[in-house]
Each structure stands twice: as structure tokens, then as C-alpha cells.
Design a protein around this motif. Structure first.
Motif, PDB file in Angstrom:
ATOM      1  N   ARG A 180       0.827  -1.212   0.000  1.00  0.00           N
ATOM      2  CA  ARG A 180       0.000   0.000   0.000  1.00  0.00           C
ATOM      3  C   ARG A 180       0.860   1.260   0.000  1.00  0.00           C
ATOM      4  O   ARG A 180       0.563   2.226  -0.702  1.00  0.00           O
ATOM      5  N   LEU A 181       1.933   1.244   0.788  1.00  0.00           N
ATOM      6  CA  LEU A 181       2.810   2.419   0.847  1.00  0.00           C
ATOM      7  C   LEU A 181       3.512   2.621  -0.485  1.00  0.00           C
ATOM      8  O   LEU A 181       3.668   3.747  -0.960  1.00  0.00           O
ATOM      9  N   THR A 182       3.970   1.525  -1.099  1.00  0.00           N
ATOM     10  CA  THR A 182       4.664   1.622  -2.384  1.00  0.00           C
ATOM     11  C   THR A 182       3.720   2.189  -3.436  1.00  0.00           C
ATOM     12  O   THR A 182       4.086   3.077  -4.222  1.00  0.00           O
ATOM     13  N   ARG A 183       2.495   1.693  -3.444  1.00  0.00           N
ATOM     14  CA  ARG A 183       1.523   2.173  -4.428  1.00  0.00           C
ATOM     15  C   ARG A 183       1.333   3.685  -4.267  1.00  0.00           C
ATOM     16  O   ARG A 183       1.406   4.450  -5.234  1.00  0.00           O
ATOM     17  N   GLY A 184       1.135   4.110  -3.033  1.00  0.00           N
ATOM     18  CA  GLY A 184       0.923   5.529  -2.781  1.00  0.00           C
ATOM     19  C   GLY A 184       2.117   6.361  -3.208  1.00  0.00           C
ATOM     20  O   GLY A 184       1.981   7.370  -3.905  1.00  0.00           O
ATOM     21  N   GLY A 185       3.308   5.915  -2.805  1.00  0.00           N
ATOM     22  CA  GLY A 185       4.535   6.642  -3.128  1.00  0.00           C
ATOM     23  C   GLY A 185       4.751   6.705  -4.631  1.00  0.00           C
ATOM     24  O   GLY A 185       5.088   7.765  -5.184  1.00  0.00           O
ATOM     25  N   MET A 186       4.524   5.574  -5.299  1.00  0.00           N
ATOM     26  CA  MET A 186       4.749   5.521  -6.738  1.00  0.00           C
ATOM     27  C   MET A 186       3.756   6.409  -7.476  1.00  0.00           C
ATOM     28  O   MET A 186       4.113   7.098  -8.436  1.00  0.00           O
ATOM     29  N   LEU A 187       2.519   6.408  -7.048  1.00  0.00           N
ATOM     30  CA  LEU A 187       1.503   7.226  -7.716  1.00  0.00           C
ATOM     31  C   LEU A 187       1.911   8.689  -7.695  1.00  0.00           C
ATOM     32  O   LEU A 187       1.785   9.401  -8.686  1.00  0.00           O
ATOM     33  N   GLU A 188       2.434   9.114  -6.531  1.00  0.00           N
ATOM     34  CA  GLU A 188       2.822  10.507  -6.406  1.00  0.00           C
ATOM     35  C   GLU A 188       3.980  10.826  -7.347  1.00  0.00           C
ATOM     36  O   GLU A 188       3.978  11.825  -8.056  1.00  0.00           O
ATOM     37  N   VAL A 189       4.966   9.923  -7.364  1.00  0.00           N
ATOM     38  CA  VAL A 189       6.157  10.160  -8.166  1.00  0.00           C
ATOM     39  C   VAL A 189       5.842  10.097  -9.653  1.00  0.00           C
ATOM     40  O   VAL A 189       6.342  10.884 -10.450  1.00  0.00           O
ATOM     41  N   LEU A 190       4.963   9.160 -10.035  1.00  0.00           N
ATOM     42  CA  LEU A 190       4.675   8.971 -11.459  1.00  0.00           C
ATOM     43  C   LEU A 190       4.029  10.202 -12.088  1.00  0.00           C
ATOM     44  O   LEU A 190       4.073  10.386 -13.295  1.00  0.00           O
ATOM     45  N   SER A 191       3.421  11.056 -11.234  1.00  0.00           N
ATOM     46  CA  SER A 191       2.800  12.245 -11.812  1.00  0.00           C
ATOM     47  C   SER A 191       3.754  13.440 -11.813  1.00  0.00           C
ATOM     48  O   SER A 191       3.373  14.543 -12.161  1.00  0.00           O
ATOM     49  N   GLN A 192       4.998  13.207 -11.396  1.00  0.00           N
ATOM     50  CA  GLN A 192       5.973  14.300 -11.322  1.00  0.00           C
ATOM     51  C   GLN A 192       6.513  14.648 -12.718  1.00  0.00           C
ATOM     52  O   GLN A 192       6.523  13.809 -13.619  1.00  0.00           O
ATOM     53  N   ASP A 193       7.000  15.877 -12.805  1.00  0.00           N
ATOM     54  CA  ASP A 193       7.509  16.356 -14.093  1.00  0.00           C
ATOM     55  C   ASP A 193       8.680  15.527 -14.592  1.00  0.00           C
ATOM     56  O   ASP A 193       8.773  15.207 -15.768  1.00  0.00           O
ATOM     57  N   TYR A 194       9.605  15.166 -13.683  1.00  0.00           N
ATOM     58  CA  TYR A 194      10.827  14.495 -14.150  1.00  0.00           C
ATOM     59  C   TYR A 194      10.532  13.133 -14.724  1.00  0.00           C
ATOM     60  O   TYR A 194      11.247  12.644 -15.594  1.00  0.00           O
ATOM     61  N   VAL A 195       9.428  12.523 -14.267  1.00  0.00           N
ATOM     62  CA  VAL A 195       9.051  11.234 -14.841  1.00  0.00           C
ATOM     63  C   VAL A 195       8.500  11.444 -16.252  1.00  0.00           C
ATOM     64  O   VAL A 195       8.830  10.725 -17.195  1.00  0.00           O
ATOM     65  N   ARG A 196       7.671  12.503 -16.364  1.00  0.00           N
ATOM     66  CA  ARG A 196       7.141  12.808 -17.701  1.00  0.00           C
ATOM     67  C   ARG A 196       8.297  13.113 -18.651  1.00  0.00           C
ATOM     68  O   ARG A 196       8.317  12.692 -19.800  1.00  0.00           O
ATOM     69  N   THR A 197       9.273  13.870 -18.149  1.00  0.00           N
ATOM     70  CA  THR A 197      10.440  14.215 -18.981  1.00  0.00           C
ATOM     71  C   THR A 197      11.145  12.946 -19.445  1.00  0.00           C
ATOM     72  O   THR A 197      11.499  12.807 -20.613  1.00  0.00           O
ATOM     73  N   ALA A 198      11.324  12.014 -18.506  1.00  0.00           N
ATOM     74  CA  ALA A 198      12.012  10.767 -18.854  1.00  0.00           C
ATOM     75  C   ALA A 198      11.233  10.034 -19.939  1.00  0.00           C
ATOM     76  O   ALA A 198      11.814   9.542 -20.916  1.00  0.00           O
ATOM     77  N   ARG A 199       9.907  10.024 -19.786  1.00  0.00           N
ATOM     78  CA  ARG A 199       9.067   9.354 -20.797  1.00  0.00           C
ATOM     79  C   ARG A 199       9.231  10.048 -22.136  1.00  0.00           C
ATOM     80  O   ARG A 199       9.383   9.405 -23.175  1.00  0.00           O
ATOM     81  N   ALA A 200       9.207  11.419 -22.088  1.00  0.00           N
ATOM     82  CA  ALA A 200       9.277  12.196 -23.321  1.00  0.00           C
ATOM     83  C   ALA A 200      10.586  11.958 -24.045  1.00  0.00           C
ATOM     84  O   ALA A 200      10.663  11.993 -25.274  1.00  0.00           O
TER      85      ALA A 200
END
Lengths: 539, 305
Positions: B189-209
Motif C-alpha cells: 500500500r505504501l509503495t503504491r501511494g509513493g509511486m503514484l505521487e512520483v509517477l505524476s511528477q515532471d521528471y518522470v514525464r520528462t524521462a518518458r518524453a
């Protein structure tokens, strides 16, 4: 999406079927393995981890379960309570009942090869009685001349104490005063000897498997605390040919449910107990494995006689008479317990004449109880204070008592539970109103049980005082004839029951599970075990 | 960094001293003593016992005596087990608890982390629902239910394992699974919560882009940040796994220290109570310290101080 779900469902169902199939195969295999020949091992459940395996330090029957496999005393007691020869082959008593002469067997040796001598016994007893050893059960030696003085430090010369080794195989014990039940004490666990040279060499660590030396049918080979203790047949034991087992494993369990699961999984052959709520199921499904035996254990209620209105004998008797004990053992406990209408358990009454008085016992009599309560000023329970009935464990027995008092006498008590040591401390300090207690005698001696209720004694939980009772017990202590002593004790018990400082409820019983292959199991009503006749019927 | 460590170590000393002192006196004020038994020992025997264990001395002297022994690393003799010292009992049982704890931790992380990551990546899909339900179930089912159920099925019905005991490697399976599952649920549950927050961060989007693969985005970029809540949880959790294994140790008859920790209090084994309390206190302090260090390492925004 629904296709996916179907697939998953099918996979799970297939996996489950596969597991069931495998389980069928494994079960057959394991039953095949059980028949394979190998060392003859019986695995016994051991609920309490032994504090020590030193007869001088042990205090619980559970510790002596193991000690009795490893060492033997002068005598033991047969299942019917009569003394049975062990390290001593015979013994004589002087005409005045003061001197006991034990003749040791000449073929006995310690597991390290040294002969077992009378001097070893004297040295063991000297160590046990030495104040610095702080042996918890030293009181089982107090019948011996000057033993108590030596324990308390007022006598420092052990040669004044009544133990003497006349030659290497003759031990003479002189008593303080004639003690008719003395042999019951000699058969108790703390009288089992220790090898003085081994104890001197290793100190407190002598009971470790690498150091252990005993004179019994088995030797200690492994002791992993809270796991298991393994004892193996002692080849030096002269009747080794008669010992049928190669090893006994004492497997530790802290919890009754864990123990039961291990039994069902085939890890244990003999359990210590069966939970009340499982008795019916086992009686139905595995009747051949369910065993029951009476215990010399009295479970009773103690009334704090210093606490009004319990200082009134009529109130106490009313409470005692309003309990339907037969109903408690047949409807609530259902495990072979016996309703207790008096205090001393049956095994300890061996010397009473048959047809002993019963008129004074505590038969269930609700009318008389109501009459007594009304005479004490509480007609139909009106104005009776709200009392607390406290125990150390959850037991349906107390709920039954609570309901009976409510129904028959119209009085309300609340139930409470205290942690075991807090409970005992409260009993000693008199900080309770009514309490549930258990009495397990150390030895088969009714005097020891009843002497706990003389004025000021540490086991006198009701804090009761009766000069006539004290005088009767004092006369019983001084009696040098068994019949005379028994008659005095019956008289004392009668007085005790009539005054009702306590209300005996039932004599406990032991229920346990044992595989049908285990034969020759011997354990008496005082928890004393005998392993020599134990064997496995492998057919 | 070094100043931080030294300061934290110095802070530990008074904390341990307070815990030791409080425990020493609290256990003495509990009714009933080590030699309280159903069958009372006679007064002279009680005197002998108290003399042997120095209980006849004034309390303050017993305290200073004990403190001196502890400073020399001697936790004293056990009151309940006359032939063993507290040091020996701890040396005997701590490794068992550590082994059980370590294996449970592996189970907890091995199940919890993937479950949490999958649930976060496949957010609001059936995978997410299954993972979250499993995690919820793990949190709701207590060990004293899960343990006996596993025993019933795998030990009694299938006969694959022993129902209890700590003899061979196979005996490690059911206890670590039971203890691990509960923590796995929290971690998921903690991992899911933490990951959800991080996945919406700009640097993740940048990495995807920039064209990074899905796996690389999660493994290299998101996971490190997503694990922060798990790490803060792990400090107390590891302490809990090591100290709170009493139930597991009882269900499976594991000869660990958790049961001594609890039973020593019931036995009024004063020295063993103190020994285990000091040990666990030191353990919890050490683990919290390790978590602080790990957090700084994982989160560049934090600094020592």
C-alpha cells in the motif's frame, strides 16, 4: 476482459485441483514412512520449559518429568501410591519409627561409570540443604533431623543432620520425630541424587548435556531451550535390557493449540492436555487416542474471612452449599473431573477406613443455603454486597458458579481475571474477596495439604484462624501412628469443611491425546512418571 | 556527516539509561516476585533465594550493582533459569529472531514491492484492484489467524512442513511467510501511494518524453522516490518484526527472543526483562538512525542536520 477472467479462474481451479492431488499422494507416502524401522523414539509434549534439570533447583512436576528419566532416587511410588524400590533395593524402619535404613543396590552406577554410593546420596542432600543452594523444595526434607535448622542456617554442622552413610551401600536417615508418611517424601523428586563430583567440577552448568551425569535409565544428549530435550537409553543402567525405548524426545510447546496442531501433523505422540472445547470432537473421531485420568488436584474457591460479610460462617456455608458441583463436572467441564465434597483428594486418603464419614461433606443443598443466608441477614440475597470472584484464567467454571449464586441465592458477583503472579500475591496479602485457587500437593500426604490452613501459614489464602483446627493439626504432626494421624486429619478436615473458609469445587483430571502405538504409559495422580515400561507397539 | 553520527550516538546514552532505570524500578513494583509460586516456599528458603540473587539488599544498591554489571557487559544470571545467564539466553535466541526477521523481511519486500508497483503503474485497472485487495486482506487478517490456517493446509492437510518447531530449513517457511505477509500488505500500500505521487511528477514525464522505456522509467527514475514512504516505514517495521514476533514464535514454537521478552515479564525474571528491554531499545535506536541515513541518501532535498 471477461475472457481474461475466465482464463484466470480456470488456472486457479486447475492449480487447486493439482494441490489436492499432490496432497493425496503425500499423505500415503508419509503413512508408509511411519512403518519404516528405526530407533524406537517416543515424542512427548512438554508444556513448561524446565527451569533446570537439577533436582535441587527444580520445583515443578514438569521439570521432574525429565529428571525422572535421567536419574532415580532411593525409591519411587507405584501408580497405586505404594513405595517401590529404585536405587535402594530394600529398607527397614526402626521400632520407634525414627530411623530408616536404606540398602542401595550394588549394581548401580552413574552414567560416567562411577558406582552410586551412600556417600553420594549424603553429599547430594548436603548440597540441597545448604542455604547457598537455595533449593526451592528443601521443605520436603524437613522430617529429617535438623534438616530445617540446617536450611535456615541455625545449624551449620551437617554431621548433626540425620543423614549418615554407614558403608558404601547403606544409608541411615534419622528423623526429627516419627513421620508415618515419610516414604512418600523420599519418593519425591528433590530426593533424587546428583553426582557430587560432577556438580563440583561444573558448578551450575552441570546440567548441560555435555556435562550431565545421572543414574537413571536414560542420559541427556540434547537440550535446546524451548525446542526439545532428547534423552537416550543409558547402556550402564543395569536393567537397560528392560528399557524398551532408544530415545525419548521432550518437545517444547508454549501453547496448547500449537501442541494440538503438532499432534495432528504427526510430530508428537503424547500431548499434555486437550482443550475443553475439543474433547467432544476427539471422543467422537479418535476415541482410542483420547485418554483421561484423575489428578490429586483440588480446585476450590477461597473466601477472604477477614472481609465482611465473608467473616460470617453462615454466609460462607451458604455460598458453598449453593454450588451444584455435579453439574459443574458433568455439564461444564466434561473431562472426567470429580465433584469435590471435601478438600483432600482421594489418593491422599489411602489410609482412611472404608466408609469414612460423608455427613459433613458439602452436598448441594440450595434450601439450606437460602436459610443460612437469611439467618445471616440477607434474605433472598437482599442487601448482600457486590463481591468480586477473581481467578487467574478464563474458565467457564466461574461463570457457572456466578450463575448458580444468582439463581439460588439472588446475589450478584462480578468475575475478574488477574495475571497468575499478581493473583498469588493478592491471595497472600488478603487483597481479594472470593478467589479461584488450585492446590497440587507435592507428595501424597494429607497432613501437608491440611497444614497449609493453620493460622498464619503461607498457603492459608482465606486468612482463616481456628484454634481447635490448629490444635488438631498439631496433634496430627505429633502422632507417631498412621491410623491415629489419619483419624486426627479426618477430624480436622471435618472442622475445616464445616467452617467453610474455602469451598472445594472439583478434583481435577487430566485429558490427553496419545497414539495407539504408545503402550505402558505410567503417570500417577501426583504427576510422577515412570518410563521403564513404556514401549512402542509397531504393529 | 561525522558530526551527525557522533551527536546521535551521544544522544543514545541518556536515552538508554532512562529506559534501563525506568524498567528496573517498574518491574520491581509489579506485584509478585520471581519466586512467587502457587506453592509458597518456606520463609527460610525464601530468605536463601533472596540472598542468592541479592534481593535482600536495598533497592538502590541492587540498582547500582546492576548498572555496574551492565557497563561491564554482564546482564546477570536469569532468575527463572538458574543454569543460564541472560547473556547466554540472548546469544542463543537473538540469532533465531534475526533469522526469522530477515526471512520475513525478504518475504515482505518480495511480495509487497512488486504488488505496490504493479498497482501504481496499472492504476485503476483490475490488476490494481486485485493487488490492493490482496494488500487490504493482508492487513486485515491477523497473524494468529493466518498462521494456523497455513499450518492446517500445508502441514496437517498436505504434510509438506512441520506444524511447529525450528529444526530444518523447511521449518523456516511457514513462520516467515506468516510474519512477512502482514508487512508485505503494508509495504504494497505504501509503495503504491509513493509511486503514484512520483509517477505524476515532471521528471518522470520528462524521462518518458525522452523515450525511456516503461521499465527504465520505473526502475531508474520513479522507484527511488516512490520508495521513500516505505523506507520511513521500514525502520519501525524491522524493529517490530524483531520484537513483535511473539505471536509467530508461539504459534510455530520458534525459540526466538520475542517470546522471552514477553514471558520474562510473566516470570518476573528481572534480569531477563532488563536484558531484553535494553537490547530492543538499542535496536530500535539503531534502526531509526539507519532510516534517517537512508532517507538522506534517497532524497537529495534532505541534508544531515
Amino acid at each position: 476482459m471477461s475472457g481474461w477472467r475466465n482464463k484466470i479462474f480456470r488456472t486457479v481451479a486447475l492449480l487447486f485441483l493439482a494441490l489436492l492431488t499432490i496432497s493425496g499422494c503425500t499423505k500415503q507416502e508419509s503413512s508408509k514412512n511411519a512403518v519404516a524401522p528405526g530407533p524406537r523414539i517416543v515424542r512427548l509434549s512438554q508444556i513448561n520449559e524446565p527451569a533446570d534439570l537439577d533436582p535441587a533447583k527444580a520445583a515443578l512436576p514438569d521439570e521432574f518429568f525429565i529428571i525422572r528419566a535421567l536419574s532415580e532416587g532411593l525409591i519411587t511410588s507405584a501408580p497405586d501410591g505404594t513405595p517401590r524400590a529404585a536405587a535402594a533395593e530394600r529398607w527397614e524402619v526402626s521400632a520407634d519409627g525414627l530411623v530408616y535404613t536404606f540398602h542401595l543396590r550394588t549394581d548401580r552406577s552413574w552414567s560416567n561409570g562411577e558406582p552410586v554410593t551412600a556417600a553420594d546420596f549424603v553429599a547430594s542432600y548436603q548440597r540441597l540443604l545448604t542455604p547457598a543452594t537455595a533449593a526451592p523444595k528443601a521443605s520436603l526434607f524437613y522430617a529429617v533431623k535438623k534438616a530445617r535448622a540446617f536450611v535456615s542456617g541455625t545449624e551449620t554442622d551437617f554431621s548433626a543432620v540425620g543423614f549418615r552413610a554407614v558403608d558404601s551401600h547403606t544409608l541411615v536417615v534419622t528423623l526429627e520425630r516419627p513421620t508415618p508418611s515419610f516414604l512418600a517424601y523420599v519418593a519425591s523428586g528433590p530426593w533424587i541424587p546428583t553426582n557430587p563430583r560432577v556438580v563440583a567440577r561444573h558448578g551450575i552448568k552441570w546440567t548441560r548435556p555435555e556435562n550431565f551425569v545421572g543414574n537413571g535409565p536414560f542420559t541427556l544428549v540434547e537440550w535446546r531451550p524451548n525446542q526439545r530435550i532428547v534423552v537416550r537409553r543409558n547402556p550402564r543402567y543395569p536393567s537397560a535390557a528392560h528399557v524398551h525405548l532408544d530415545e525419548i524426545h521432550f518437545l517444547a510447546f508454549d501453547n496448547r493449540d500449537t501442541e494440538e496442531r503438532a499432534y495432528r501433523a504427526g510430530q508428537v505422540d503424547v500431548t499434555m492436555a486437550v482443550a475443553i472445547n475439543r474433547l467432544e470432537a476427539y471422543a467422537r473421531e479418535r476415541p482410542a487416542e483420547l485418554h483421561s485420568a484423575p489428578l490429586a488436584e483440588t480446585r476450590y474457591l477461597t473466601f477472604n474471612t477477614q472481609h465482611p460479610p465473608l467473616n460470617d460462617v453462615r454466609v460462607r456455608r451458604a455460598l458453598a452449599l449453593a454450588i451444584d458441583r455435579e453439574k459443574i463436572v458433568t455439564k461444564v467441564l466434561q473431562g472426567g473431573q470429580e465433584a469435590a465434597f471435601r478438600f483432600v483428594p482421594r489418593t491422599l486418603r489411602g489410609n482412611e477406613k472404608p466408609g469414612a464419614p460423608t455427613a459433613w461433606t458439602l452436598k448441594y443443598d440450595a434450601d439450606e443455603a437460602r436459610r443460612l443466608l437469611a439467618a445471616a441477614g440477607f434474605p433472598e440475597g437482599r442487601g448482600f454486597p457486590h463481591l468480586e470472584l477473581v481467578g487467574w484464567a478464563n474458565t467457564p467454571v466461574l461463570e457457572a458458579v456466578q450463575a448458580m449464586w444468582k439463581k439460588e441465592l439472588g446475589i450478584v458477583v462480578t468475575l475478574a481475571k488477574r495475571e497468575a503472579k499478581v493473583h498469588i500475591a493478592a491471595l497472600r496479602a488478603g487483597q481479594y474477596e472470593i478467589a479461584f485457587v488450585t492446590e497440587i500437593p507435592d507428595v501424597a500426604d494429607a497432613l501437608q495439604v491440611l497444614a497449609e490452613f493453620v493460622t498464619g501459614a503461607s498457603g492459608n489464602h482465606p486468612h482463616w484462624s481456628d484454634a481447635a483446627y490448629d490444635a488438631l493439626i498439631a496433634r496430627a504432626v505429633a502422632a507417631d501412628d498412621l491410623n491415629q494421624q489419619t483419624a486426627l486429619l479426618v477430624q480436622a478436615e471435618q472442622r475445616f469443611i464445616d467452617a467453610a473458609p474455602v469451598a472445594p469445587l472439583y478434583f481435577n483430571a487430566k485429558n490427553w491425546l496419545m497414539r495407539t502405538s504408545v503402550r505402558g504409559w505410567q503417570e500417577d495422580e501426583l504427576w510422577s512418571r515412570h518410563y521403564q515400561d513404556l514401549y512402542l507397539d509397531e504393529k | 556527516m561525522i558530526r551527525f553520527i557522533v551527536r546521535r550516538l551521544l544522544e543514545t546514552i541518556p536515552v538508554l539509561l532512562i529506559i534501563l532505570t525506568a524498567t528496573f524500578f517498574m518491574i520491581r513494583f509489579v506485584p509478585g516476585g520471581p519466586f512467587t509460586a502457587e506453592k509458597a516456599v518456606t520463609p527460610e528458603v525464601l530468605r536463601n533465594l533472596e540472598k542468592t540473587y541479592h534481593l535482600d539488599q536495598p533497592l538502590w544498591r541492587q540498582y547500582t550493582h546492576y548498572l555496574g554489571d551492565v557497563l561491564r557487559g554482564d546482564l546477570g544470571p536469569s532468575f527463572k533459569y538458574p543454569n543460564r545467564t541472560v547473556n547466554e539466553i540472548i546469544a542463543d535466541k537473538l540469532p533465531v529472531s534475526l533469522e526469522l526477521g530477515l526471512l520475513s523481511l525478504i518475504v515482505a519486500l518480495g511480495i509487497g514491492l512488486p504488488l505496490g508497483v504493479f498497482a501504481a503503474v496499472k492504476r485503476n485497472s483490475w490488476i490494481d484492484y486485485v493487488c490492493s485487495s490482496v494488500a487490504m486482506l493482508g492487513i486485515c487478517v491477523p497473524t494468529f489467524v493466518l498462521g494456523p490456517l497455513l499450518v492446517l493446509f500445508f502441514a496437517i492437510h498436505l504434510g509438506w512442513f512441520n506444524a511447529s518447531g525450528w529444526y530444518g530449513p523447511l521449518d523456516r517457511v511457514l513462520p516467515s511467510l506468516t510474519l512477512g505477509c502482514v508487512y508485505a500488505a503494508y509495504i504494497a500500500r505504501l509503495t503504491r501511494g509513493g509511486m503514484l505521487e512520483v509517477l505524476s511528477q515532471d521528471y518522470v514525464r520528462t524521462a518518458r518524453a525522452k523515450g525511456a522505456s516503461g521499465f527504465r522509467v520505473i526502475w531508474r527514475h520513479a522507484l527511488r522516490g516512490g520508495l521513500l514512504p516505505v523506507v520511513s516505514f521500514l525502520g519501525p517495521a524491522i524493529a517490530g518484526i524483531l520484537t513483535g514476533s511473539f505471536v509467530i514464535e508461539t504459534i510455530f514454537q520458534v525459540p526466538g527472543l520475542g517470546r522471552e521478552f514477553v514471558n520474562s515479564a510473566f516470570n518476573r525474571d528481572y534480569t531477563l526483562v532488563l536484558g531484553t528491554v535494553i537490547l530492543y531499545a538499542a535496536l530500535i535506536i539503531a534502526l531509526n538512525f539507519a532510516v534517517d541515513v537512508a532517507q538522506v541518501w534517497l532524497n537529495p532535498k534532505l541534508k544531515f542536520e
